[in-house]
Enzyme design. Structure first.
Site, PDB file in Angstrom:
ATOM      1  N   CYS A  48      -3.640  -3.793  -4.648  1.00  0.00           N
ATOM      2  CA  CYS A  48      -3.231  -3.223  -6.094  1.00  0.00           C
ATOM      3  C   CYS A  48      -2.043  -3.297  -6.406  1.00  0.00           C
ATOM      4  O   CYS A  48      -0.969  -2.721  -6.048  1.00  0.00           O
ATOM      5  CB  CYS A  48      -3.682  -1.562  -5.992  1.00  0.00           C
ATOM      6  SG  CYS A  48      -5.372  -1.331  -5.586  1.00  0.00           S
ATOM      7  N   GLY A  63       6.655  -4.975  -6.810  1.00  0.00           N
ATOM      8  CA  GLY A  63       7.747  -4.668  -5.696  1.00  0.00           C
ATOM      9  C   GLY A  63       7.431  -4.941  -4.339  1.00  0.00           C
ATOM     10  O   GLY A  63       7.974  -5.465  -3.572  1.00  0.00           O
ATOM     11  N   CYS A  88       1.347   7.528  -4.303  1.00  0.00           N
ATOM     12  CA  CYS A  88       2.477   8.505  -4.778  1.00  0.00           C
ATOM     13  C   CYS A  88       2.274   9.886  -4.994  1.00  0.00           C
ATOM     14  O   CYS A  88       2.706  10.170  -6.078  1.00  0.00           O
ATOM     15  CB  CYS A  88       3.533   7.585  -5.488  1.00  0.00           C
ATOM     16  SG  CYS A  88       2.524   7.175  -7.281  1.00  0.00           S
TER      17      CYS A  88
END
Length: 386
Positions: free
Chosen positions: A193, A198, A314
Site C-alpha cells: 500500500c 515516503g 496510523c
C-alpha cells in the site's frame, strides 16, 4: 435549546462564529456577529437570524466566563474542554486512565512541528542539516528516527532544497514504521500500500542497488503520486504496479519482506489532521478491521518461507491493531508474532526504544511525544505451507 433543534447550516455558522469570538483576535466581535447575521439571511435562514444574533452577542459578553467542565468531570473535560469526540474520549479514558488520556488529547491539540527525513539515496542527515542552515532553515535531529530532522525555524519548502530530492516531508512515527520493517541489502520487498511513497523511498535507501522493491497501490491518482515521490527521491529501481491487495495479488511467495501499511481510521494523526476526529464514527473501526484483515491475509500469500510480513496502521485503536493481528495469527498458524529484540538483525536504537512488551512498534504521545502509530512483524515458518 437543544443542538438538534438548529438547522445544520445555522449550527455550522454558529460554531464558526463562536470559534472566531473565543479563539481569534483580529476580527472585532461586533463584525463577527454582524457577518454571521448577514450570512444567515443570505442563505435563506432569515427566521434564525435573531437567534444567531442573540446567541453570539451573549457569547461575546460572557466569553471570559463561559462554563467549562473541570478536570474532576473527567469525560466531559476530555470531550468538551479538550474538544474530542465523546466516543473517542470515553474509549481512551477507559483504556488508558484519565492522566494518560489527558496527555493524548493535549498532544492532539498542539501544533505539530514540520518533520523531514533526509533521503539517504542522495544525502545524509548531517549534510542536509548543514544545507538547510545555509538556506536559513534551522533544524534539530529527531529523537527516535535516525534520518529525521525537526524544523525549528524557517521554511524548507520555500528553498531550492525542496525540489532537490534531498528531503522528504514525513512524520517521525511513519519513518519508524519503515525502519521497523528491517529491510536489508539484497532483499526482495513488496510495499503493498505504497502511496504516497515516503516509506517506499525510505526502504529503497535501505535496500541498496542489489535488491528488488515492488511498490503497489490501486487508485490511479495515488499511483501518480507514488511515481512522483520516487522520481524526486531518485528511487529509480522501484517497480510500480497497480494492484488491489484486498482482492489478492498477482505474485507468488517470493518476497523476503511485505509491508502492509493498511488504510485505517487515522486516529493517530489528529495532531496533524484534526478534522479526522469529527469525520470518524466508532462504528467505522469494525469496517476498517474487516478490510485490514482481508489485506493482511492476501499479503501473507506472497511471503516466502522464513520471510516476514509487517502490518502497520496510523490508528490508536485495538480493533485495527492487535486484534487484527490476533485474528490473522489464529487463521494462519504458519506465521508467528516476532519480537525484533530476539532477532539477529538489529534495528536502529530509536525503533527499539518504541517497542511495547510484545515487540510491536507502538510510539505514543505520553511516552515518546509521537503520533501513536502501530506496527507488528509476523514471521513465516521456514517449513510452512506456500
Amino acid at each position: 435549546r437543544e443542538i438538534g433543534a438548529f438547522d445544520p447550516d445555522v449550527l455550522d455558522l454558529l460554531r464558526l462564529s463562536a470559534y472566531q469570538l473565543l479563539h481569534l483576535d483580529r476580527v472585532p466581535a461586533s463584525a463577527v456577529v454582524n457577518d454571521a447575521v448577514d450570512l444567515c439571511k443570505r442563505e435563506g435562514k432569515a427566521s434564525a437570524s435573531g437567534a444567531v444574533n442573540a446567541i453570539l452577542r451573549h457569547i461575546s459578553r460572557e466569553r471570559r466566563h463561559l462554563p467549562m467542565p473541570e478536570e474532576g468531570d473527567q469525560l466531559d473535560y476530555l470531550a468538551i474542554a479538550m474538544s474530542h469526540p465523546r466516543w473517542l474520549a470515553s474509549r481512551w479514558l477507559d483504556r488508558l486512565g484519565f492522566d494518560t488520556a489527558l496527555q493524548w488529547v493535549r498532544f492532539n491539540n498542539q501544533q505539530a512541528p514540520l518533520m523531514l527525513r533526509a533521503n539517504r539515496i542522495r544525502t545524509s542527515r548531517d549534510h542536509l542539516a548543514r544545507e538547510l542552515e545555509a538556506a536559513g532553515v534551522t533544524t534539530t535531529p529527531a529523537r527516535y528516527a535516525a534520518d529525521g530532522l525537526v524544523v525549528t525555524g524557517g521554511n524548507p519548502l520555500t528553498t531550492p532544497l525542496a525540489s532537490s530530492g534531498y528531503l522528504v516531508v514525513q512524520d517521525e512515527s511513519s519513518q519508524l514504521v519503515a525502519a521497523f520493517a528491517g529491510v536489508r541489502a539484497g532483499e526482495t520487498v513488496l510495499d503493498a500500500c505504497a502511496a504516497p511513497g515516503g516509506k517506499t523511498s525510505q526502504m529503497a535507501a535501505d535496500l541498496g542497488p542489489g535488491g528488488r522493491l515492488v511498490a503497489a497501490d490501486v487508485r490511479p491518482r495515488r499511483i501518480r503520486l507514488l511515481a512522483q515521490t520516487l522520481r524526486a527521491t531518485g528511487a529509480h529501481s522501484v517497480h510500480i504496479v497497480s494492484a488491489d491487495l484486498a482482492a489478492g495479488t498477482p505474485f507468488g511467495p517470493v518476497f523476503d519482506c511485505v509491508l502492509v501499511d493498511a488504510p485505517c481510521s487515522g486516529l493517530a494523526t489528529l495532531r496533524r489532521d484534526p478534522d479526522v476526529k469529527w469525520r470518524r464514527l466508532e462504528s467505522d473501526l469494525a469496517t476498517f478491521a474487516i478490510r485490514q484483515g482481508r489485506m493482511l491475509s492476501s499479503a501473507a500469500a506472497v511471503v516466502r518461507p522464513g520471510g516476514r510480513l509487517v502490518y502497520s496502521t496510523c490508528s490508536t485503536e485495538p480493533e485495527e491493531n492487535e486484534e487484527v493481528v490476533a485474528s490473522f495469527l489464529a487463521s494462519c498458524p504458519d506465521f508467528s508474532l516476532e519480537d525484533p529484540r530476539n532477532s539477529e538483525a538489529e534495528l536502529p536504537p530509536g525503533v527499539m526504544d518504541c517497542l511495547d512488551e510484545t515487540g510491536c512498534l507502538r510510539p505514543t504521545p505520553h511516552q515518546h511525544g509521537l503520533e501513536g502509530f502501530f506496527a507488528a512483524r509476523l514471521r513465516k515458518q521456514t517449513s510452512g505451507r506456500t
